[in-house]
Design an enzyme around this catalytic site. Sequence first.
Site, PDB file in Angstrom:
ATOM      1  N   LYS A   1       4.221   2.025  -2.394  1.00  0.00           N
ATOM      2  CA  LYS A   1       4.663   3.218  -3.135  1.00  0.00           C
ATOM      3  C   LYS A   1       6.104   3.510  -2.708  1.00  0.00           C
ATOM      4  CE  LYS A   1       0.091   5.262  -1.937  1.00  0.00           C
ATOM      5  NZ  LYS A   1      -0.928   4.638  -2.709  1.00  0.00           N
TER       6      LYS A   1
ATOM      7  N   TRP B   1      -9.917   0.407  -5.335  1.00  0.00           N
ATOM      8  CA  TRP B   1      -9.359   1.717  -4.959  1.00  0.00           C
ATOM      9  C   TRP B   1      -7.933   1.867  -5.517  1.00  0.00           C
ATOM     10  CZ3 TRP B   1     -10.945   6.237  -3.490  1.00  0.00           C
ATOM     11  CH2 TRP B   1     -10.168   7.083  -2.710  1.00  0.00           C
TER      12      TRP B   1
ATOM     13  N   SER C   1       0.816  -1.207   0.000  1.00  0.00           N
ATOM     14  CA  SER C   1       0.000   0.000   0.000  1.00  0.00           C
ATOM     15  C   SER C   1       0.858   1.268   0.000  1.00  0.00           C
ATOM     16  CB  SER C   1      -0.931  -0.054   1.201  1.00  0.00           C
ATOM     17  OG  SER C   1      -2.036   0.742   0.968  1.00  0.00           O
TER      18      SER C   1
ATOM     19  N   HIS D   1      -7.686  -5.590  -0.075  1.00  0.00           N
ATOM     20  CA  HIS D   1      -6.438  -4.852   0.131  1.00  0.00           C
ATOM     21  C   HIS D   1      -5.713  -5.431   1.350  1.00  0.00           C
ATOM     22  CE1 HIS D   1      -3.997  -1.252  -0.283  1.00  0.00           C
ATOM     23  NE2 HIS D   1      -4.140  -0.983   1.001  1.00  0.00           N
TER      24      HIS D   1
HETATM   25  C1  GTR Z   1      -5.343   4.578   1.684  1.00  0.00           C
HETATM   26  C2  GTR Z   1      -4.733   5.389   0.592  1.00  0.00           C
HETATM   27  C3  GTR Z   1      -4.007   4.481  -0.343  1.00  0.00           C
HETATM   28  C4  GTR Z   1      -3.119   3.489   0.374  1.00  0.00           C
HETATM   29  C5  GTR Z   1      -3.699   3.016   1.679  1.00  0.00           C
HETATM   30  C6  GTR Z   1      -2.726   2.390   2.652  1.00  0.00           C
HETATM   31  O1  GTR Z   1      -6.123   5.304   2.542  1.00  0.00           O
HETATM   32  O2  GTR Z   1      -5.749   6.078  -0.072  1.00  0.00           O
HETATM   33  O3  GTR Z   1      -3.284   5.247  -1.281  1.00  0.00           O
HETATM   34  O4  GTR Z   1      -1.866   4.017   0.559  1.00  0.00           O
HETATM   35  O5  GTR Z   1      -4.300   4.011   2.390  1.00  0.00           O
HETATM   36  O6  GTR Z   1      -1.561   2.726   2.709  1.00  0.00           O
HETATM   37  O7  GTR Z   1      -3.181   1.557   3.439  1.00  0.00           O
END
Ligand code: GTR
Length: 428
Positions: free
Chosen positions: A272, A359, A268, A409
């Site tokens: 990045k 997402w 997540s 996720h």
């Molecule tokens: C979310 C965000 C994502 C991702 C995620 C995470 O809220 O929108 O880009 O980075 O968090 O890191 O769990």
Amino acid sequence: MKKLPPFLKPVSSFAAIAFLLSSVALGQEEANYDESKVPDYVLPELLRFEDGKTVRNEAQWTKRRQELLNLFADYVYGRTPEAAEKVKLKIDVTQAVTDFLGGKASMKEVSLSFPDREDGPTLHLLVIAPKEAMGKPVPAFLGLNFKGNQSIHPDPRITLSKSWMRPDKEGRVVDHQATEASRGAASARWPVEMIIDRGYALATMYYGDIDPDFDDGFENGVHAVFGKPKEGEWGSIGTWAWGLEKALDYLELDAQIDGTKVMVFGHSRLGKTALWAGAQDERFAMVISNDSGCGGAALSRRQFGETVKRINTSFPHWFNDRFPEYNDRVGDLPIDQHELLALMAPRPLCVASAEGDEWADPHGEFLSAKFASPAWELFGKKGVGVDEMPPVDQPVGETISYHMRTGKHDVTDFDWTRYLDFADRHVK
Ligand code: GTR
């Protein structure tokens, strides 16, 4: 499914207007989850220099790579201050045991601190290595964690993090501090025993040790040492990536670890981060992006799921001060995220998505891997090696692995099995 416009095809004025309208419409309100509403877009050409010349071989790629790296620093993640690049952290091994996992592994805690700043932050690295690493260095996975080192495994000897932590739904964090109840809380995402049994070491560090994840105007974490970012300098993702590089500096010195075989992993926002670390630091032997989405593996121009505008609004501290200028005009960015993935070439790269994680735009992550692939071809290698997105739970890929797993996720054993298999194939 919507067809991608060919590269180089000039955007028709109709498409340009449609794009504009849709960007306005998408804005802050609803995220788009409808493939037919993905605006027409033209990706910046990976193998074309800014002056229009074509990149034809490895030598030219080295220059193009530098150009892209600078663009990502200038437009997205920010530049790392010079002082941060140069700094040598002080290393202290604070604990070492040889009977971890019932004797299968050793466990070591290493603190990395700023030599002349007693008040500065300390990065706490946890290193777990298989028994055989006592005799011969082993390859290692390195990744930041979200909830402290104690969250990855329930062994009570792992030091409980004392750093500031985001509140959690389960109540394991009280007053921004991890509690005993957080031990092993993230163990499903960190299959330590499976990694050790396959002959790899695992090193991890809490990301908040580097920079606490909230918008505080860049006062705390390593910003306290290097100062508030100047124009164009790093946001939190830049600092976290820097932390990974500092961890690698240490791992190169650790006799149990083969410093030429350290693979950087992240999920997540930390996916990045892993990508940005892998892009900047070619010492990382393999790079793993797990569900990294917007600002990670996913193409920004698709505006599917989380958009550049959304992410810059929700997390104003993650990127540099220039990225938000493109909130309403991502089509004007000189780069898109396939070019970030290409910065890993010719090293092995894993890109993973989850079916229930729209997402993060799984399709946009696949396309990014696909359009990054020509960089590997310059080295006589194949990138992802397929044109169409594979069915769920069916990993594909030659030097770029791509899979979309069933579920949400998250990081699961399915994901790790693929990373381990890919590491066996390419790194071990
Ligand atoms: C979310 C965000 C994502 C991702 C995620 C995470 O809220 O929108 O880009 O980075 O968090 O890191 O769990």
